[in-house]
Design a protein around this motif. Structure first.
Motif, PDB file in Angstrom:
ATOM      1  N   ASN A 133      -2.987   6.448  -0.884  1.00 51.97           N
ATOM      2  CA  ASN A 133      -3.084   6.016   0.518  1.00 51.97           C
ATOM      3  C   ASN A 133      -2.580   7.185   1.356  1.00 51.97           C
ATOM      4  O   ASN A 133      -1.525   7.735   1.081  1.00 51.97           O
ATOM      5  N   CYS A 156       0.808  -1.219   0.000  1.00 57.55           N
ATOM      6  CA  CYS A 156       0.000   0.000   0.000  1.00 57.55           C
ATOM      7  C   CYS A 156       0.841   1.269   0.000  1.00 57.55           C
ATOM      8  O   CYS A 156       0.346   2.350   0.245  1.00 57.55           O
ATOM      9  N   HIS A 157       2.145   1.129  -0.278  1.00 55.81           N
ATOM     10  CA  HIS A 157       3.027   2.301  -0.360  1.00 55.81           C
ATOM     11  C   HIS A 157       4.247   1.916  -1.190  1.00 55.81           C
ATOM     12  O   HIS A 157       4.524   0.728  -1.374  1.00 55.81           O
ATOM     13  N   CYS A 163       0.483   5.113   5.261  1.00 61.56           N
ATOM     14  CA  CYS A 163       1.886   4.699   5.352  1.00 61.56           C
ATOM     15  C   CYS A 163       2.869   5.323   4.366  1.00 61.56           C
ATOM     16  O   CYS A 163       4.054   5.391   4.688  1.00 61.56           O
TER      17      CYS A 163
END
Ligand code: MG
Ligand code: ZN
Length: 213
Positions: free
Chosen positions: A119, A90-91, A122
């Motif tokens: 996102n 997610c990053h 993070c």
């Protein structure tokens, strides 16, 4: 124990980010990490930015979970574009950026834009080796995002409020956002823009052109 594992991961990331930055410094490529929620207009902003700066001066690393849609759009705009599929990640991390850098020809490039995975949590914790960070927040997301995701907004060098063309239709209190920002980040310029109408985009282009630190 768990905390130590996280610390080590971040330490390894930071060391590699430092190497990325050194490499980018040597190539004289100003690198900007764009972070925001999904759908805030990062790709559209980049399309317009590439058009303005000139495609040959720009390169893009696009982080995405699955698709290559954003990268295809940016390639069409004429910039060298590398897609990084993070799968479930997610990053973006410095490792992925290092791999992306190997594939880019930085010879004529002056600006490298990193479109992070959509996102607001993070990505802010991972240094990629960028020189500057930019956060986008868009009118449809609602005016509470700075207060909720303050760690992201605290870490950035500029903030763009996008999709300003929707301000009339949606209840969005810009003053509330400014008041939240006044508590956490007063150094970053706050720019109100619309990629669609072009309104406010001049300020963003000027920031890119003048602020070379
Ligand atoms: Mg995108
Ligand atoms: Zn993540």
């Amino acid at each position: 124990m768990k905390i130590r594992v996280v610390e080590n991961v971040l330490k390894a990331n930071d060391a590699l980010a430092q190497e990325n930055r050194q490499r980018l410094d040597e190539a004289a490529v100003r690198t900007i990490n764009l972070m925001s929620a999904p759908g805030s207009g990062k790709t559209t902003l980049l399309e317009k930015t590439i058009e303005q700066l000139g495609a040959e001066r720009c390169a893009v690393l696009v982080g995405d979970l699955q698709t290559t849609r954003d990268a295809e759009r940016l390639e069409k705009a004429g910039a060298q574009t590398i897609q990084i599929n993070t799968g479930k990640g997610c990053h973006l991390s410095a490792t992925e950026v290092a791999r992306g850098l190997e594939e880019l020809d930085l010879d004529k490039v002056e600006y490298l834009f990193i479109e992070n995975v959509g996102n607001m949590v993070c990505p802010a914790g991972f240094d990629l080796g960028e020189h500057q960070r930019v956060a986008l927040l868009s009118i449809p997301e609602g005016d509470d995002k700075v207060a909720k995701y303050w760690t992201l907004f605290q870490s950035v060098d500029a903030i763009l409020l996008t999709k300003m063309d929707l301000l009339e239709v949606l209840d969005y209190d810009i003053n509330r956002v400014k008041a939240d920002l006044a508590r956490i980040n007063t150094a970053a310029p706050f720019m109100e823009v619309s990629s669609k109408t072009g309104k406010g985009m001049e300020q963003w282009f000027n920031w890119l052109k003048n602020k070379q630190d």
